[in-house]
Design a protein around this motif. Structure first.
Motif, PDB file in Angstrom:
ATOM      1  N   ASN A   1      39.856  -4.172  -3.743  1.00 44.02           N
ATOM      2  CA  ASN A   1      39.554  -5.523  -3.876  1.00 44.02           C
ATOM      3  C   ASN A   1      38.897  -5.529  -5.437  1.00 44.02           C
ATOM      4  N   CYS A   2      38.795  -4.621  -5.988  1.00 42.47           N
ATOM      5  CA  CYS A   2      38.013  -4.464  -7.276  1.00 42.47           C
ATOM      6  C   CYS A   2      38.911  -5.034  -8.566  1.00 42.47           C
ATOM      7  N   GLU A   3      38.447  -5.647  -9.472  1.00 43.83           N
ATOM      8  CA  GLU A   3      39.036  -6.159 -10.732  1.00 43.83           C
ATOM      9  C   GLU A   3      39.363  -4.883 -11.434  1.00 43.83           C
TER      10      GLU A   3
ATOM     11  N   PHE B   1      31.381  -4.755  -2.169  1.00 40.30           N
ATOM     12  CA  PHE B   1      31.873  -3.953  -1.144  1.00 40.30           C
ATOM     13  C   PHE B   1      33.323  -3.506  -1.464  1.00 40.30           C
ATOM     14  N   CYS B   2      33.779  -2.451  -0.956  1.00 39.52           N
ATOM     15  CA  CYS B   2      35.087  -2.210  -1.342  1.00 39.52           C
ATOM     16  C   CYS B   2      36.121  -2.119  -0.144  1.00 39.52           C
ATOM     17  N   GLU B   3      37.263  -2.674  -0.194  1.00 39.69           N
ATOM     18  CA  GLU B   3      38.243  -2.599   0.725  1.00 39.69           C
ATOM     19  C   GLU B   3      39.490  -2.065   0.100  1.00 39.69           C
ATOM     20  N   ALA B   4      40.025  -1.236   0.653  1.00 41.45           N
ATOM     21  CA  ALA B   4      41.315  -0.354  -0.167  1.00 41.45           C
ATOM     22  C   ALA B   4      42.362   0.001   0.842  1.00 41.45           C
ATOM     23  N   MET B   5      43.632   0.000   0.544  1.00 42.99           N
ATOM     24  CA  MET B   5      44.803   0.419   1.240  1.00 42.99           C
ATOM     25  C   MET B   5      45.232   1.641   0.308  1.00 42.99           C
ATOM     26  N   ILE B   6      45.458   2.850   1.003  1.00 43.04           N
ATOM     27  CA  ILE B   6      45.731   4.100   0.211  1.00 43.04           C
ATOM     28  C   ILE B   6      47.045   4.609   1.024  1.00 43.04           C
TER      29      ILE B   6
ATOM     30  N   VAL C   1      46.956   3.490 -14.228  1.00 37.45           N
ATOM     31  CA  VAL C   1      46.386   2.114 -13.838  1.00 37.45           C
ATOM     32  C   VAL C   1      47.388   1.164 -13.641  1.00 37.45           C
ATOM     33  N   HIS C   2      47.310   0.298 -12.498  1.00 36.28           N
ATOM     34  CA  HIS C   2      48.183  -0.555 -11.999  1.00 36.28           C
ATOM     35  C   HIS C   2      47.409  -1.781 -11.788  1.00 36.28           C
ATOM     36  N   GLU C   3      48.224  -2.911 -11.435  1.00 35.08           N
ATOM     37  CA  GLU C   3      47.762  -4.260 -10.980  1.00 35.08           C
ATOM     38  C   GLU C   3      48.574  -4.347  -9.757  1.00 35.08           C
ATOM     39  N   SER C   4      47.697  -4.823  -8.513  1.00 36.49           N
ATOM     40  CA  SER C   4      48.449  -5.394  -7.319  1.00 36.49           C
ATOM     41  C   SER C   4      49.117  -6.666  -7.286  1.00 36.49           C
ATOM     42  N   SER C   5      49.800  -6.737  -6.295  1.00 38.18           N
ATOM     43  CA  SER C   5      50.796  -7.916  -6.087  1.00 38.18           C
ATOM     44  C   SER C   5      50.900  -8.206  -4.523  1.00 38.18           C
ATOM     45  N   ASN C   6      50.519  -9.259  -4.091  1.00 41.78           N
ATOM     46  CA  ASN C   6      50.862  -9.486  -2.594  1.00 41.78           C
ATOM     47  C   ASN C   6      50.244  -8.357  -1.569  1.00 41.78           C
ATOM     48  N   ALA C   7      49.079  -8.406  -1.900  1.00 38.66           N
ATOM     49  CA  ALA C   7      48.434  -7.167  -0.935  1.00 38.66           C
ATOM     50  C   ALA C   7      47.843  -8.025   0.460  1.00 38.66           C
TER      51      ALA C   7
ATOM     52  N   SER D   1      43.788 -10.911   2.090  1.00 38.58           N
ATOM     53  CA  SER D   1      45.235 -11.299   1.336  1.00 38.58           C
ATOM     54  C   SER D   1      44.602 -11.200  -0.012  1.00 38.58           C
ATOM     55  N   GLN D   2      45.300 -10.692  -1.122  1.00 39.64           N
ATOM     56  CA  GLN D   2      44.722 -10.769  -2.529  1.00 39.64           C
ATOM     57  C   GLN D   2      45.963 -10.218  -3.413  1.00 39.64           C
TER      58      GLN D   2
END
Length: 201
Positions: free
Chosen positions: A17-19, A34-39, A170-176, A186-187
């Motif tokens: 959820n970080c920028e 806080f951090c929420e991540a999917m790995i 380095v990537h940028e997420s979509s539709n997480a 959802s982010q």
């Protein structure tokens, strides 16, 4: 019981959820506190004692309430539905830190494993797109950020890394999205990281 004969290697990627660019990897606080991540990990070659782990996919959702190095993470583990019971148990042991190594370091930051289950995991990793699905629980796509002359943007040797020693694209997420264990979010347009990985004792 500690495991001493194991090794896994392959590809990994994650979004959180970080920028961009994620401050956690340089030991700063998460963007939102806080951090929420999917790995996701695609094990291309691996074993745990006499159990082959070749081709097994592994996924994690995690929540860290503050700076990642302070620990107190909550974690949900997802293991490839095609894994045998021996493979499932081996992954649960290694990702719980029973084999030491860098996975042991990560596990030492976890205070609660909220679930460990099999799931249908789709792991797509190409030069132009990463796509991870824990079917029924979570999904995201991410795309590499274009650097100078169209090249990838790399982060090298950050003090905090899921796969130390590997340059990170380095990537940028979509539709997480994620929805399991009472957590739902959802982010899009958030931080993404990808690299090879190699773990052992």
């Amino acid at each position: 019981m500690a495991i001493s004969d194991w090794k896994v290697e392959g590809k990994y990627f994650e979004t959180c959820n970080c920028e961009n660019i994620c401050p956690c990897i340089i030991l700063k606080d998460p963007t939102e506190g806080f951090c929420e991540a999917m790995i996701g990990w695609q094990i291309e070659k691996g074993h745990c004692d006499d159990v082959s782990l070749d081709g097994v996919k592994v996924g994690v959702w995690l929540h860290a309430p503050g700076n990642l190095t302070a620990g107190n993470w909550k974690l949900a583990l997802y293991v490839d539905e095609n894994a045998s019971e021996d493979q499932f148990n081996a992954i649960c042991s290694l990702w719980s830190g029973d084999g030491g190594g860098h996975l042991g370091v990560i596990a030492s930051l976890v205070s609660e494993v909220v679930s460990a289950k099999k799931a249908k995991i789709t792991f797509e990793s190409t030069a132009t797109k990463k796509h991870l699905i824990f079917e029924g629980f979570g999904e995201y796509e991410m795309y590499p950020i274009e650097g100078a002359e169209g090249k990838n943007v790399f982060v090298t040797d950050p003090p905090l890394a899921v796969a130390p020693g590997n340059p990170i694209v380095v990537h940028e997420s979509s539709n997480a999205t994620y929805n399991d264990n009472g957590y739902s979010w959802s982010q899009t347009g958030k931080a993404g990281l990808a690299s090879p990985f190699q773990y052992g004792p």
